[in-house]
Design an enzyme around this catalytic site. Structure first.
Site, short mmCIF file in Angstrom:
data_model
loop_
_atom_site.label_atom_id
_atom_site.label_comp_id
_atom_site.label_asym_id
_atom_site.label_seq_id
_atom_site.Cartn_x
_atom_site.Cartn_y
_atom_site.Cartn_z
N PRO A 2 -6.13 -0.70 -5.75
CA PRO A 2 -6.03 -2.21 -5.93
C PRO A 2 -4.69 -2.80 -5.35
O PRO A 2 -3.49 -2.12 -5.51
CB PRO A 2 -5.99 -2.39 -7.44
CG PRO A 2 -6.32 -1.09 -8.09
CD PRO A 2 -5.84 0.06 -6.90
N GLU A 3 -4.70 -3.79 -4.60
CA GLU A 3 -3.58 -4.48 -4.20
C GLU A 3 -3.36 -5.91 -5.00
O GLU A 3 -3.98 -6.40 -5.85
CB GLU A 3 -3.50 -4.58 -2.55
CG GLU A 3 -4.04 -3.38 -1.82
CD GLU A 3 -3.96 -3.46 -0.35
OE1 GLU A 3 -3.49 -4.25 0.30
OE2 GLU A 3 -4.54 -2.40 0.27
N LYS A 55 1.71 -5.38 -8.03
CA LYS A 55 0.39 -4.94 -8.51
C LYS A 55 0.53 -4.86 -9.96
O LYS A 55 -0.13 -3.85 -10.51
CB LYS A 55 0.33 -3.38 -7.71
CG LYS A 55 0.13 -3.63 -6.25
CD LYS A 55 0.18 -2.38 -5.59
CE LYS A 55 0.37 -2.18 -4.08
NZ LYS A 55 0.24 -0.83 -3.58
N CYS A 231 -11.56 -2.06 19.24
CA CYS A 231 -10.71 -3.10 18.75
C CYS A 231 -11.57 -4.41 18.99
O CYS A 231 -12.05 -4.84 19.84
CB CYS A 231 -9.53 -3.14 19.42
SG CYS A 231 -8.39 -4.44 19.10
N CYS A 234 -9.36 -6.31 21.82
CA CYS A 234 -9.23 -5.86 23.09
C CYS A 234 -10.06 -4.72 23.57
O CYS A 234 -10.22 -4.32 24.75
CB CYS A 234 -7.56 -5.39 23.59
SG CYS A 234 -7.40 -3.57 22.79
N CYS A 253 -4.36 -0.75 16.75
CA CYS A 253 -4.91 -0.71 17.90
C CYS A 253 -3.83 -0.37 18.85
O CYS A 253 -2.84 -1.11 18.92
CB CYS A 253 -5.50 -1.82 18.26
SG CYS A 253 -6.08 -1.86 19.73
N CYS A 256 -3.52 -3.49 21.68
CA CYS A 256 -2.89 -4.75 21.70
C CYS A 256 -1.78 -4.98 20.55
O CYS A 256 -1.35 -6.15 20.28
CB CYS A 256 -3.97 -5.84 21.37
SG CYS A 256 -4.96 -5.59 20.04
#
Ligand code: ZN
Length: 258
Positions: A2-3, A55, A231, A234, A253, A256
């Site tokens: 959990p964030e 949190k 991605c 890109c 990615c 990019c």
């Protein structure tokens, strides 16, 4: 895991169930809390408020007592109607708070402690928390100061997970935030400019705040758990690798994000 957005949303739901309603019962089913006598100590006290910071979640009772909880990897706060079937086994419940209309349950919560309000302000672990990324007010200069005091050779993706620098961000949002800003999470923090790190935070904050408000994201993650797929920006194949001392998987990615 959990964030911060999940915890802020939980605080809203738990607060709506408890604040202003008579608490009929408090149960602490785990043996670890059997001798703590919380049901007796909290008997007859109303809940004044429920709030999240990073949190961490706080259930604040009348008379200067606060329940502090941290869910770690797999904990969860749930709110049910009386008699409604729980989504996890009752054996996994650490805390149950009952009102006439609701059952508030904390499952699988390894950090659950009763403390005075003043201790929630001076407790070293809590006082060390960086600015809360989901909160309505965000202190950008405090965030930058904490980041710059830290090891400049550490990857920015790893530094963003450090709750002493920035409270509330976790693995999903860290990966998404670096992608949104086009910053390579492996670049050493000392080589990421102030403008770039603030851009990371400014781009991800509204998405996390929306999730905190609604309980879900309105769009799918763009890189999180999408390694090997193209991605969305890109077309280069997304990658994943463990990062930092805790080896938390970072998604990015290579095309990019620089
Ligand atoms: Zn790309």
């Amino acid at each position: 895991m959990p964030e911060g957005d999940t915890l802020h949303h939980a605080a809203k739901r738990v607060g709506a169930a408890l604040v202003g309603n008579e608490i009929l019962a408090i149960e602490t089913p785990q043996p670890r809390h059997r001798l703590d006598r919380w049901p007796e100590r909290l008997a007859g006290r109303a809940v004044r408020g429920v709030d999240a910071r990073g949190k961490h979640l706080f259930v604040r009772f009348e008379g200067d007592l606060t329940l502090h909880s941290h869910l770690r990897m797999g904990g969860r706060w749930s709110v049910y109607r009386p008699g409604q079937r729980w989504t996890r086994s009752p054996r996994r419940a650490w805390l149950v708070v009952r009102t006439a209309e609701h059952e508030v349950v904390q499952f699988d919560g390894p950090v659950l402690e009763l403390m005075t309000d003043s201790r929630t302000r001076f407790d070293l672990r809590l006082a060390a928390l960086g600015p809360d990324i989901v909160a309505a007010e965000f202190d950008e200069s405090a965030f930058l100061r904490r980041l710059r005091e830290d090891d400049p050779t550490r990857g920015i993706g790893d530094a963003l997970l450090d709750q002493r620098i920035l409270a509330g961000i976790g693995n999903l949002w860290k990966s998404e935030a670096c992608f949104m800003a086009g910053v390579d999470p492996w670049r050493p923090a000392g080589q990421v400019s102030d403008e770039e790190v603030l851009e990371i935070v400014r781009l991800v904050r509204p998405a996390m705040q929306e999730s905190a408000r609604d309980g879900h994201q309105s769009r799918e993650p763009q890189v999180y758990e999408r390694a090997g797929r193209p991605c969305p920006r890109c077309g280069v194949r997304l990658r994943a690798r463990g990062q930092g001392d805790d080896n938390r998987t970072t998604f990015w990615c290579p095309g990019c994000q620089s």
